[in-house]
Design an enzyme around this catalytic site. Sequence first.
Site, PDB file in Angstrom:
ATOM      1  N   HIS A 126       0.849  -1.199   0.000  1.00 57.60           N
ATOM      2  CA  HIS A 126       0.000   0.000   0.000  1.00 57.60           C
ATOM      3  C   HIS A 126       0.884   1.248   0.000  1.00 57.60           C
ATOM      4  O   HIS A 126       1.295   1.732   1.052  1.00 57.60           O
ATOM      5  CB  HIS A 126      -0.902  -0.046   1.243  1.00 57.60           C
ATOM      6  CG  HIS A 126      -1.957   1.020   1.287  1.00 57.60           C
ATOM      7  ND1 HIS A 126      -3.308   0.749   1.368  1.00 57.60           N
ATOM      8  CD2 HIS A 126      -1.874   2.370   1.270  1.00 57.60           C
ATOM      9  CE1 HIS A 126      -4.002   1.865   1.411  1.00 57.60           C
ATOM     10  NE2 HIS A 126      -3.148   2.878   1.355  1.00 57.60           N
ATOM     11  N   HIS A 174       1.068   4.934  -2.218  1.00 59.76           N
ATOM     12  CA  HIS A 174       0.606   5.847  -3.286  1.00 59.76           C
ATOM     13  C   HIS A 174       1.847   6.471  -3.930  1.00 59.76           C
ATOM     14  O   HIS A 174       2.654   7.085  -3.213  1.00 59.76           O
ATOM     15  CB  HIS A 174      -0.286   6.938  -2.700  1.00 59.76           C
ATOM     16  CG  HIS A 174      -1.508   6.399  -2.013  1.00 59.76           C
ATOM     17  ND1 HIS A 174      -2.728   6.313  -2.636  1.00 59.76           N
ATOM     18  CD2 HIS A 174      -1.696   5.895  -0.768  1.00 59.76           C
ATOM     19  CE1 HIS A 174      -3.623   5.791  -1.801  1.00 59.76           C
ATOM     20  NE2 HIS A 174      -3.023   5.529  -0.656  1.00 59.76           N
ATOM     21  N   HIS A 188      -9.757   1.434  -0.032  1.00 63.27           N
ATOM     22  CA  HIS A 188      -9.607   2.027   1.297  1.00 63.27           C
ATOM     23  C   HIS A 188     -10.959   1.973   2.011  1.00 63.27           C
ATOM     24  O   HIS A 188     -11.978   2.378   1.451  1.00 63.27           O
ATOM     25  CB  HIS A 188      -9.211   3.495   1.181  1.00 63.27           C
ATOM     26  CG  HIS A 188      -7.790   3.733   0.770  1.00 63.27           C
ATOM     27  ND1 HIS A 188      -7.245   3.221  -0.361  1.00 63.27           N
ATOM     28  CD2 HIS A 188      -6.801   4.458   1.367  1.00 63.27           C
ATOM     29  CE1 HIS A 188      -5.976   3.616  -0.462  1.00 63.27           C
ATOM     30  NE2 HIS A 188      -5.686   4.374   0.570  1.00 63.27           N
ATOM     31  N   GLU A 226     -10.880   3.459   7.576  1.00 64.86           N
ATOM     32  CA  GLU A 226      -9.851   4.416   8.007  1.00 64.86           C
ATOM     33  C   GLU A 226     -10.600   5.592   8.651  1.00 64.86           C
ATOM     34  O   GLU A 226     -10.392   5.898   9.808  1.00 64.86           O
ATOM     35  CB  GLU A 226      -9.008   4.857   6.798  1.00 64.86           C
ATOM     36  CG  GLU A 226      -7.881   5.851   7.139  1.00 64.86           C
ATOM     37  CD  GLU A 226      -7.212   6.467   5.895  1.00 64.86           C
ATOM     38  OE1 GLU A 226      -7.802   6.402   4.789  1.00 64.86           O
ATOM     39  OE2 GLU A 226      -6.105   7.034   6.041  1.00 64.86           O
ATOM     40  N   ASP A 265       1.920   3.932   3.086  1.00 67.20           N
ATOM     41  CA  ASP A 265       0.888   4.831   2.556  1.00 67.20           C
ATOM     42  C   ASP A 265       1.516   5.983   1.750  1.00 67.20           C
ATOM     43  O   ASP A 265       1.527   5.939   0.529  1.00 67.20           O
ATOM     44  CB  ASP A 265       0.016   5.364   3.696  1.00 67.20           C
ATOM     45  CG  ASP A 265      -1.433   5.614   3.296  1.00 67.20           C
ATOM     46  OD1 ASP A 265      -1.817   5.263   2.176  1.00 67.20           O
ATOM     47  OD2 ASP A 265      -2.187   6.152   4.132  1.00 67.20           O
ATOM     48  N   ASP A 266       1.983   7.015   2.441  1.00 67.08           N
ATOM     49  CA  ASP A 266       2.555   8.214   1.804  1.00 67.08           C
ATOM     50  C   ASP A 266       3.762   8.649   2.646  1.00 67.08           C
ATOM     51  O   ASP A 266       3.675   9.631   3.402  1.00 67.08           O
ATOM     52  CB  ASP A 266       1.516   9.345   1.791  1.00 67.08           C
ATOM     53  CG  ASP A 266       0.163   8.879   1.250  1.00 67.08           C
ATOM     54  OD1 ASP A 266       0.042   8.738   0.027  1.00 67.08           O
ATOM     55  OD2 ASP A 266      -0.747   8.631   2.064  1.00 67.08           O
TER      56      ASP A 266
HETATM   57  N1  ADE Z   1      -4.586   8.876  -0.753  1.00 65.21           N
HETATM   58  C1  ADE Z   1      -3.345   8.930  -0.304  1.00 65.21           C
HETATM   59  N2  ADE Z   1      -3.281   8.563   0.982  1.00 65.21           N
HETATM   60  C2  ADE Z   1      -4.533   8.268   1.372  1.00 65.21           C
HETATM   61  C3  ADE Z   1      -5.122   7.821   2.577  1.00 65.21           C
HETATM   62  N3  ADE Z   1      -4.401   7.605   3.684  1.00 65.21           N
HETATM   63  N4  ADE Z   1      -6.448   7.633   2.601  1.00 65.21           N
HETATM   64  C4  ADE Z   1      -7.156   7.852   1.501  1.00 65.21           C
HETATM   65  N5  ADE Z   1      -6.659   8.265   0.344  1.00 65.21           N
HETATM   66  C5  ADE Z   1      -5.350   8.474   0.270  1.00 65.21           C
HETATM   67 ZN    ZN Z   2      -3.731   4.877   1.202  1.00 66.08          ZN
END
Ligand code: ADE
Ligand code: ZN
Length: 326
Positions: A9, A11, A188, A191, A269-270
């Site tokens: 996961h 992005h 997703h 969350e 994630d990011d």
């Molecule tokens: N896009 C990038 N990170 C995200 C996240 N944590 N939740 C939803 N969309 C995303």
């Molecule tokens: Zn994500």
Amino acid sequence: MMLPKIELHLHLEGAAPPAFIRGLAREKSIDINGIFDERGRYRFDSFRQFLKVYEAATSALTTPDDYARLTRAVLEESAASGVAYCETFISPDFCGGGDLGAWQDYLHAIREAAAPFDPQGITLRGIATCIRHFGPDRARQAARCAMETAGDWLVGFGMGGDENTGQPKDYAYAFDMAREAGLRLTAHAGEWRGPDAVRDTIRDLRVDRIGHGVRAIEDLALVDELAERGTVLECCPGSNIALGLYPGWRRHPINELDRRGVRVTVSTDDPPFFDTTMAREYDRLAEAFDWDDGQLRRIARTALDAAFCDGETRARILKRLEPGHA
Ligand code: ADE
Ligand code: ZN
């Protein structure tokens, strides 16, 4: 030796270091200075704002070559963390605005950039992703791009974006299209919404994996169902903590979900947005829950089992997970 890791996961735009984005913006005279703080990091203080900053940062990525450069930067960082295999979310909305021909060019550039990393021990695969708050029509357009490019490299279809927009069933048509093209599915959920959102996503989108899914812990009957069904959760604890979902590592539900038999995995994630890396996620988890190397290896193995790649690739990567593999 660093533990080998499998990331499911990530992005791609969300993995762009702020200095990389600032450099591109400067080259193109795009004014996005407002998204950085005084130390040059991305600045946001809520999930909504995070999504805005994310989209502003992404506006600096305007060509396939930008994505090729980004892919190389991201894989160098992943390799430094010991990642052996990674699946990255790429959005046809950001890569060509939903246009199929443009999407094909972006995808080609990303694949080409990733290929030389394979013999160096890190393999990348792609998951085309629609953006939930862009709505169902654009999701269908993204699914069409995904369908046309499905294969050994583009292995999945997914959905990110604002979970508070609409209902999973609004996106069922897009997910049906992708499934029919042979793509594996993830979305997703759980969350920003609770256990019902996880249930609805599994029922209406028939996904193989759930992005995050951690709020399933608020309903233990659902936790049992997930364990029984073998649904894999792409947990991103550092992201959840940075976005304020949980007050600290020890309060994150990943340990409890694992203890109750849910197939949990670990991703970033990011990463630059949340000041994390795969190595850091592993270190924090070991610290918070006393997870030893055996436990962390087991998590990586679960992730590889749940990867969307073909069996031959999986078998090849499995060798990289064996203790003693150089
Ligand atoms: N896009 C990038 N990170 C995200 C996240 N944590 N939740 C939803 N969309 C995303
Ligand atoms: Zn994500």
